[in-house]
Design a protein around this motif. Structure first.
Motif, mmCIF file in Angstrom:
data_model
loop_
_atom_site.group_PDB
_atom_site.id
_atom_site.type_symbol
_atom_site.label_atom_id
_atom_site.label_comp_id
_atom_site.label_asym_id
_atom_site.label_seq_id
_atom_site.Cartn_x
_atom_site.Cartn_y
_atom_site.Cartn_z
ATOM 1 N N ARG B 49 1.385 -1.513 0.081
ATOM 2 C CA ARG B 49 -0.170 -0.460 -0.114
ATOM 3 C C ARG B 49 0.658 1.522 -0.038
ATOM 4 O O ARG B 49 0.660 2.246 -0.442
ATOM 5 C CB ARG B 49 -0.897 -0.143 1.390
ATOM 6 N N LEU B 50 1.812 1.289 0.597
ATOM 7 C CA LEU B 50 2.704 2.466 0.650
ATOM 8 C C LEU B 50 3.546 2.668 -0.366
ATOM 9 O O LEU B 50 3.681 4.108 -0.848
ATOM 10 C CB LEU B 50 3.201 2.473 2.440
ATOM 11 N N GLY B 51 3.129 1.754 -1.319
ATOM 12 C CA GLY B 51 3.987 1.400 -2.797
ATOM 13 C C GLY B 51 5.356 1.609 -2.519
ATOM 14 O O GLY B 51 6.531 1.944 -2.834
ATOM 15 N N TYR B 57 9.335 -1.182 -15.020
ATOM 16 C CA TYR B 57 7.512 -0.330 -15.268
ATOM 17 C C TYR B 57 7.329 -1.046 -16.439
ATOM 18 O O TYR B 57 8.075 -0.281 -17.844
ATOM 19 C CB TYR B 57 7.736 0.613 -15.127
ATOM 20 N N GLU B 64 5.309 -3.252 -10.684
ATOM 21 C CA GLU B 64 6.120 -3.118 -9.374
ATOM 22 C C GLU B 64 5.700 -4.655 -8.545
ATOM 23 O O GLU B 64 5.078 -4.200 -7.997
ATOM 24 C CB GLU B 64 6.045 -1.312 -9.236
ATOM 25 N N ALA B 225 11.968 8.163 -13.049
ATOM 26 C CA ALA B 225 10.696 7.520 -12.650
ATOM 27 C C ALA B 225 10.349 5.919 -12.439
ATOM 28 O O ALA B 225 10.320 4.554 -12.148
ATOM 29 C CB ALA B 225 9.355 7.954 -12.655
ATOM 30 N N TYR B 226 11.843 5.615 -13.657
ATOM 31 C CA TYR B 226 11.233 4.459 -13.737
ATOM 32 C C TYR B 226 12.669 3.041 -14.422
ATOM 33 O O TYR B 226 12.813 2.233 -14.353
ATOM 34 C CB TYR B 226 11.248 3.745 -16.264
ATOM 35 N N TYR B 230 14.017 3.991 -7.951
ATOM 36 C CA TYR B 230 13.460 5.390 -7.964
ATOM 37 C C TYR B 230 12.941 5.718 -6.159
ATOM 38 O O TYR B 230 13.010 6.263 -5.778
ATOM 39 C CB TYR B 230 12.574 6.230 -9.130
ATOM 40 N N GLN B 238 13.394 13.415 -0.308
ATOM 41 C CA GLN B 238 12.352 13.743 1.156
ATOM 42 C C GLN B 238 12.612 13.509 2.409
ATOM 43 O O GLN B 238 12.039 14.827 2.464
ATOM 44 C CB GLN B 238 10.892 12.609 0.483
ATOM 45 N N LEU B 244 14.168 16.614 -5.256
ATOM 46 C CA LEU B 244 14.943 15.339 -6.102
ATOM 47 C C LEU B 244 15.139 15.743 -8.650
ATOM 48 O O LEU B 244 13.476 16.128 -8.642
ATOM 49 C CB LEU B 244 13.367 14.184 -6.250
#
Lengths: 333, 475
Positions: B49-51, B57, B64, B225-226, B230, B238, B244
């Motif tokens: 859920r938090l990824g 991808y 993922e 992002a790929y 990442y 963060q 970033l």
């Protein structure tokens, strides 16, 4: 913030807004195509309601390449809903919006991304089911609700920072563009022959246009009178209290840009202010004298110009050595 | 060195619980049978859920994955940590001195300790770095030193990672997860905190900024992002509260690096880059790179920006350079290595090759430049066919391979389906250099989840565990 981030967020909200407007337009077209009042004069482009969404989006030639032969409800719906080769299909727009959101996960809230992601995950199966079963209205409603919901989640959870302003900016830039195009198509392309003015088809087209921007009941509350082109134009161009009118959009854009522009980036604010004043102080009678079509075309040009200014000041600025550039106005700071 | 019985970190030879696992096992003894399975499910659901994901991808639908996370902590007693931390810091100090030396006077080559060919003939050697003064003489701001345990107080360094070592976000996220799942355990046990890692990292990056910068702007540079890591790039940016950026966000004017912002160009002073040397600058390195920033290397050479890690560190973490690290420690620091190297055979060398080819079924063979557990042979767990196939590859290009004895990696209790079973582990602590060389008390423990497997890499079915360094043993 980074220009790339601002650009991704601006486009994310434009893409969602465009998907919503596409759903609205297809919804209206679908309803019109079901009416018995079809005009039989084939020489007129507007005789075929399904040409309308293609013309508005400038997609007619792309469509005919992909789907040769006579235009049909099924083909246009598939092309505009789920065709991934059509960059303006709802599918492509939502995919692009989701990718933009995904790459901005550090900036948008978790709720926003979850909402966007959930919508994306359901989109294809819902679209396929709608095409198969023919319950298009339900699907269009769903798209509209997703867009409302995403705006709501954004409004309800996001920090009121620069990123938020670029998201809002994208929404209203896109909405202004869509409303202007929609109005122009009815007024210009669907202009009926003299005999049909005021007739049943004419009436249905105007009311369908109003419905497509959720403005039919607002029209009735404001005017309590017959639907006329003059009144519709006034409502969709000049009324500040109708949330999809050009005036309402420019109110938002102007306000956002007053907050975003700095001494060395006043041009976007100036342009937006000029456009805003034109609606704020405009009169519909005068617009009609110039011609609504010409008026709208000029507006779209200026909106495009505003978009270019946004690009060069914020979203995709050119490189320059800041130590060599003299600021437009000396800053006390 | 044959394969002995692996060292069990929880249970002594006689089956008794080792002291540093006692509190944990007493705590666990009260729990019902479905306690751990329930917590494991909870952890898996939270990670999804938090990824917190890695890997590739696809075009339309994302694939993922999360790295499997094991909810039983690896507990390390203070005395063992003392060896690990001294050993890892010592190594990084020596490697950093080596890098400075080979890009300047090359005394270690002149002294005949490391052959010139090993350095200047190495594809990761950057002649462009020669004679350049880097801020604070720091080349390796972030290092990951892979360490294995084979007995009580017995450690080996498996390899050094000095380019863009990854995985630290798992160290930090695993701790957060454990505190969320088992808050009461942290009240009972003196587990050393790790969450100040990003503060120390930022402090070090700022300490290495060009002198001119009074309030340095630090950024994290990601391929995008790929990229499979990442999530970690975004996480670190963060946590440090810095931007970033991607290559396209930066540009160079007059040898100064700027980022494109909505408020105009903003000068950048320190770049924690997670892009490989080759892709950093199409003008200096690979001309086809679209990930990098044209002109960034020239800005670096002009002293206007700090790159962390410095370009050209790869020459020091190569598996064939590895062999010389104990000698570097003696040469630069005048110390004996705290942690030994694994004995290593260079297969480019005829005698050592002959020795190794006779014993492929006992050895581990690795590619000199390989990583991620790809391109390696674990003799004892391979079939005859696999060994024969690998032999052919070695004979075709022997200098590309090294061989090492198969180590009996220590095991830790691991939750597998419904049982707690011993599984092999290694440890990657992260050494940070700036004003000084330090590391936070912890690291990434990787665990080979398959029974008997010695390969801990996530790409090969490995998982991770939270690593608890106890601050004292009195509890």
């Amino acid at each position: 913030m980074l220009s790339r981030q601002a650009n991704n967020l601006y486009w994310m909200s434009r893409q969602i807004e465009r998907a919503e407007n596409t759903a609205r337009l297809l919804d209206v077209t679908y309803r019109m195509s079901l009416l018995p009042y079809r005009i039989t004069d084939n020489a007129q482009a507007w005789a075929e309601p399904w040409a309308l969404p293609l013309i508005i989006n400038g997609l007619a030639s792309t469509y005919y390449e992909r789907y040769p032969g006579a235009i049909s409800t099924d083909k246009v719906l598939r092309f505009m809903l789920l065709d991934s080769t059509n960059p303006s299909s709802i599918f492509s727009l939502m995919h692009a919006a989701r990718e933009n959101g995904r790459s901005m996960r550090g900036i948008i809230t978790a709720e926003m991304y979850e909402d966007l992601n959930a919508m994306w995950l359901e989109l294809r199966s819902r679209g396929e089911a709608a095409l198969e079963q023919g319950n298009m209205n339900e699907f269009f409603e769903w798209i509209k609700i997703q867009s409302h919901q995403f705006r709501g989640v954004t409004f309800g959870t996001m920090l009121r920072d620069e990123a938020y302003q670029f998201i809002r900016l994208g929404t209203f830039m896109e909405r202004a563009d869509n409303t202007a195009r929609l109005l122009d198509v009815k007024y210009h392309l669907l202009l009926p022959s003299a005999a049909d003015v005021g007739g049943a088809v004419d009436y249905y087209q105007w009311s369908a246009l109003l419905r497509s921007v959720s403005a039919l009941s607002s029209f009735r509350r404001i005017y309590r009178d017959q639907i006329t082109p003059l009144r519709v134009a006034e409502l969709l161009v000049l009324r500040a209290d109708l949330p999809r009118s050009l005036h309402a959009c420019m109110n938002e854009i102007y306000e956002i840009l007053q907050g975003l522009c700095r001494n060395d980036s006043m041009e976007p604010e100036r342009l937006a202010g000029e456009l805003h004043a034109q609606f704020h102080y405009g009169r519909v009678e005068k617009i009609m004298v110039t011609g609504l079509h010409e008026y709208l075309m000029e507006f779209l040009d200026r909106l495009d110009q505003l978009h270019s200014e946004l690009n060069s000041h914020f979203l995709v600025p050119a490189d320059y050595d800041p130590t060599l550039r003299v600021p437009a106005r000396a800053e006390a700071a | 060195m044959g394969i002995k019985k692996p060292f069990n970190e929880m249970l002594a030879e006689d089956g008794a619980m080792r002291p540093h696992y006692r509190t944990y096992s007493e705590w666990l003894a009260d729990k019902t049978a479905d306690f751990l399975p329930q917590k494991q499910r909870e952890a898996n659901a939270l990670y999804t859920r938090l990824g917190i994901t890695f890997a590739v991808y696809g075009d339309d639908v994302g694939t993922e994955r999360s790295i499997p996370f094991d909810i039983i902590p690896r507990i390390i007693r203070p005395a063992a940590w003392d060896i690990i931390s001294r050993g890892a810091c010592q190594r990084v100090r020596a490697l950093n001195a080596f890098l400075k030396n080979i890009y300047h006077d090359q005394e270690i080559i002149k002294a005949g300790i490391v052959p010139a060919e090993q350095v200047t003939g190495n594809s990761a050697f950057r002649p462009e770095m020669k004679g350049m003064k880097v801020p604070g003489d720091v080349y390796v701001h972030i290092a990951g030193v892979d360490i294995v345990k084979t007995g009580s107080g017995e450690f080996y360094v498996l390899e050094d990672n000095l380019r863009t070592p990854s995985g630290v976000s798992y160290m930090l996220e695993n701790r957060k997860m454990m505190m969320r799942l088992f808050p009461d355990l942290f009240a009972r046990m003196p587990v050393a905190p790790v969450d100040h890692y990003t503060d120390v990292l930022l402090e070090n990056l700022i300490a290495c900024a060009p002198e001119r910068a009074t309030q340095p702007t630090v950024v994290v540079l990601t391929p995008g992002a790929y990229n499979s890591a990442y999530f970690e790039h975004a996480f670190l940016a963060q946590q440090m509260g810095v931007e970033l950026v991607e290559g396209q966000d930066l540009f160079v004017a007059n040898d100064v690096v700027y980022m494109r912002t909505t408020a105009g160009p903003q000068r950048v002073d320190v770049i924690y880059r997670r892009i490989d040397d080759d892709y950093l600058d199409p003008l200096a390195f690979r001309p086809d790179s679209v990930l990098g920033v044209p002109g960034i290397f020239s800005a670096y050479r002009a002293g206007n920006v700090t790159l962390a890690n410095a370009p050209g560190t790869g020459v020091a973490d190569d598996k064939s350079t590895y062999l010389y690290v104990p000698k570097m420690i003696e040469f630069y620091l005048g110390e004996k290595p705290v942690i030994s190297n694994v004995p290593t055979y260079m297969l480019g060398n005829a005698d050592e090759r002959a020795y190794a080819l006779e014993r492929l079924d006992e050895l581990v063979v690795k590619e000199v430049q390989g990583s991620g557990g790809y391109g390696m042979l674990v003799g004892p767990t391979s079939t005859k066919e696999q060994i024969a196939e690998f032999r052919k590859r070695i004979e075709q290009n022997p200098a590309n391979y090294i061989a090492q004895p198969t180590l009996a990696l220590s095991t830790c209790p691991t939750f597998c389906e419904s049982d707690i079973l011993p599984r092999h582990v290694d440890l990657r602590p992260y050494v940070l250099s700036g004003k000084e060389v330090t590391l936070v008390p912890g690291g990434l423990t990787r665990v080979a989840l398959r029974e008997g497997s010695l390969v801990v890499n996530s790409s090969q079915g490995g998982g991770t565990k939270d690593t608890w360094i106890l601050e004292d043993l009195s509890c």
